[in-house]
Design an enzyme around this catalytic site. Structure first.
Site, short mmCIF file in Angstrom:
data_model
loop_
_atom_site.label_atom_id
_atom_site.label_comp_id
_atom_site.label_asym_id
_atom_site.label_seq_id
_atom_site.Cartn_x
_atom_site.Cartn_y
_atom_site.Cartn_z
N ASP A 1 -8.83 -6.47 -4.40
CA ASP A 1 -8.40 -4.93 -4.16
C ASP A 1 -9.05 -3.93 -5.00
O ASP A 1 -8.43 -3.86 -6.12
CB ASP A 1 -6.79 -5.06 -3.88
CG ASP A 1 -6.60 -3.85 -3.42
OD1 ASP A 1 -7.25 -2.72 -3.07
OD2 ASP A 1 -5.13 -3.65 -2.98
N HIS B 1 -7.89 -4.99 -0.16
CA HIS B 1 -6.87 -4.53 0.04
C HIS B 1 -6.02 -4.98 0.92
O HIS B 1 -5.02 -5.12 1.41
CB HIS B 1 -7.11 -2.77 0.32
CG HIS B 1 -5.75 -2.19 0.34
ND1 HIS B 1 -4.88 -2.25 -0.76
CD2 HIS B 1 -5.18 -1.38 1.26
CE1 HIS B 1 -3.80 -1.44 -0.45
NE2 HIS B 1 -3.99 -0.90 0.64
N SER C 1 0.85 -1.27 -0.04
CA SER C 1 0.00 0.01 -0.13
C SER C 1 0.88 1.13 -0.07
O SER C 1 1.84 1.19 -0.80
CB SER C 1 -1.00 0.02 1.16
OG SER C 1 -2.11 0.98 1.28
#
Lengths: 204, 379
Positions: B319, B352, B154
């Site tokens: 995601d 995610h 991320s």
């Protein structure tokens, strides 16, 4: 000897050695449907190529990474849009052509991103396959190990079919090797050859 | 907790920096501290070091647990430890709390020595580039000239990418997991709603709430609830909560009724209890600003021309906050620059958050890649 010894690999996959003979030292190569990365590794070790594989199976992605080759997970059927035009010297499609759905579009894409294309595929015109059909059965052989109901092969062809396909697509065939097991076949190749490898480029 | 393959007890360390750091914003921090943890042993030629960069709410406690709390497993303990994909028997792993954080490194809640009061609203907006600069200074303390790898998921993946651009010769491999080359408008929009929840909380006081003895908990809680929704997938939420009601029947009220409401509020409350509102604002801004292609008229290929590292890019099918398409943009730019790159798109139901989850195939991919890196140096 390791399972990835170049000599052993070439014996297990006779198309590897045939393909390698055409690839000059240091060429850039894209291998479509690269499996466990064996061919790319073989070409890296024998021809010092720089290259990438494209592969859909997650297990094969791990195998490619372990084989030390670059691999991009993706579906050939959705095109090669991530690759620039003329990015590679050679685009390879080893024993995968017959399992592609959008075969025509894929061959065009191969020649967009690569200067030359190389494909290998099982010859459906081989006498053993013909005998199977004459006897009333779909062919099952070393090169075509699947039953009709579980085969991934949706676009099988003979040498003559492939050559006509290339002519229709204005693809110029530069070279051809026809083999049965590890032996080269020169006499009646469409009848006596079980596997073929072609090298081609865009026609004028 | 099963701690058999854990790195075991760990403790945080602290580094003091007295060389001023000039931020992208123009602000200067004359001195600052970074808190960090290390796992494994740095080899004699210092070639086995891996830097782990954290995401929005992460910190330096990446693996292991603290002696006084056996439940305090690090946020990536399933990935890092002896025999784990990032194997601490072979690698020396550094995790740090980024500048602007709220877990010990200098940030908005730290005391500004010039005023004797918390920095609060005076703490500058920090960028990914600034973090990489501060991380390079931490590497200098260890005498690490070149990381074997920089790894992050991320926002952490963005830092890993930035390493290859800011310090191309100081990183051998970059692992970019569940990241993007820049946020989309939709992504910035989510961040702005989260920021607005904090900024409009009456207890925020323009960022200087510390001296008033309050915390803008309502805003932080809402920000976290919103964020949490975007980290999960529709499927994951449906599987975990569905339409289950806590009491089994409708109450015709605005109290907590659905299990998902209960879960989100619990997560929001927990987060608001320990995280700093200013740090949350700053982290989301760093996300919004990251865009290495910006200096190159939006051309990511040109941005990556500086990179020298080899890359592993990983995305997860469900995601939607940092979708596989965004990772493929990174891969394309690397391909166009002829970088060595491998890309894995992991089938996962966790959205995610997948990058933090225990998943055999995902871990196999990372393990295979790390084994390859380990082959490049002598332990």
């Amino acid at each position: 000897m390791s399972a990835h010894d170049p000599i052993e690999l070439a014996a297990a996959r006779p198309d590897f050695a045939a393909i390698a003979e055409w690839i000059p030292e240091g060429a850039s190569v894209l291998d479509l449907g690269c499996g466990d990365g064996g061919l790319l590794r073989y070409l890296k070790e024998t021809r010092s190529v720089r290259g990438y594989g494209v592969e859909i199976s997650g297990a094969n992605i791990v195998a490619c990474i372990r084989n030390g080759v670059n691999v991009i997970q993706g579906d050939l059927e959705s095109g090669l849009s991530g690759f620039e035009s003329n990015a590679f010297d050679y685009v390879l499609l080893s024993q995968t052509l017959q399992a592609t759905r959008h075969t025509e579009a894929l061959v065009r894409e191969m020649l967009r991103v690569g200067r030359e294309g190389v494909v290998s595929f099982p010859n459906f015109g081989h006498w053993k396959a013909r005998m199977n059909v004459i006897r009333g059965h779909m062919p099952v052989s070393r090169e075509l190990p699947y039953q009709w109901y579980d085969t991934p092969n949706v676009h099988l062809c003979t040498l003559r079919d492939f050559e006509k396909f290339c002519a229709d697509l204005h693809v110029r065939i530069l070279d051809r090797r026809v083999m049965t097991r590890q032996r080269e076949v020169r006499l009646l190749p469409n009848l006596l050859g079980s596997m073929a490898v072609y090298r081609f480029r865009r026609g004028q | 907790m099963d701690t058999s393959d854990s790195i075991g007890t760990v403790s945080a360390q602290r580094a003091q920096f007295d060389t001023p750091l000039v931020f992208r914003s123009g602000a200067v921090l004359p001195r600052y501290e970074l808190v960090y943890e290390t796992y494994g042993t740095l080899n004699s030629d210092k070639s086995n070091a891996i830097l782990v960069c954290h995401a929005l709410s992460g910190n330096h406690h990446v693996a292991g647990y603290y002696a006084d709390d056996p439940k305090s497993a690090g946020w990536w303990d399933n990935m890092i430890g002896p025999g784990k994909p990032i194997d601490t028997n072979r690698f020396f792993v550094i995790g740090l709390n980024n500048l602007g954080g709220c877990h010990g490194s200098t940030g908005p809640s730290s005391i500004n020595p010039a005023t004797g009061k918390p920095y609060g609203s005076t703490f500058t907006v920090v960028t990914v580039e600034d973090w990489v600069e501060s991380q390079a200074r931490l590497a200098d303390i260890f005498g690490i000239e070149k990381f074997a790898a920089v790894v992050g998921g991320s926002l952490g993946g963005m830092q890993a990418m930035q390493w290859s651009l800011s310090y191309p010769d100081r990183v051998g491999h970059v692992l970019v997991i569940a990241a993007a080359p820049h946020l989309t408008a939709e992504n910035i929009a989510f961040n702005d709603v989260a920021r607005n929840a904090i900024l409009t909380d009456p207890d925020y006081f323009g960022g200087n709430f510390y001296e008033r003895g309050v915390v803008p908990k309502r805003g932080l809680r809402l920000a976290r609830m919103l964020g949490h929704i975007t980290y999960l997938s529709d499927d994951a939420m449906a599987n975990k909560f569905g339409r289950s009601l806590r009491s089994g029947k409708l109450g015709y009220s605005y109290d907590i009724e659905f299990e998902i409401e209960s879960y989100l509020r619990y997560q929001g409350d927990k987060f608001a209890g320990y995280f700093d509102a200013n740090t949350y604002l700053l982290m989301t801004k760093a996300l919004d600003y990251f865009d290495p292609a910006r200096e190159f008229d939006g051309n990511l290929d040109k941005a990556f021309a500086a990179a020298r590292a080899d890359f592993l890019v990983v995305s997860f099918t469900t995601d939607w906050r940092f979708s596989p398409e965004r990772s493929r943009e990174i891969v394309s730019a690397l391909l166009h620059n002829r970088r060595n790159v491998s890309y894995a798109e992991i089938a996962s139901t966790h959205g995610h958050d997948s990058f933090l989850m225990q998943d055999e195939h995902y871990h196999d991919v990372v393990r295979a890649y790390l084994d390859r890196i380990a082959g490049e140096f002598s332990v």
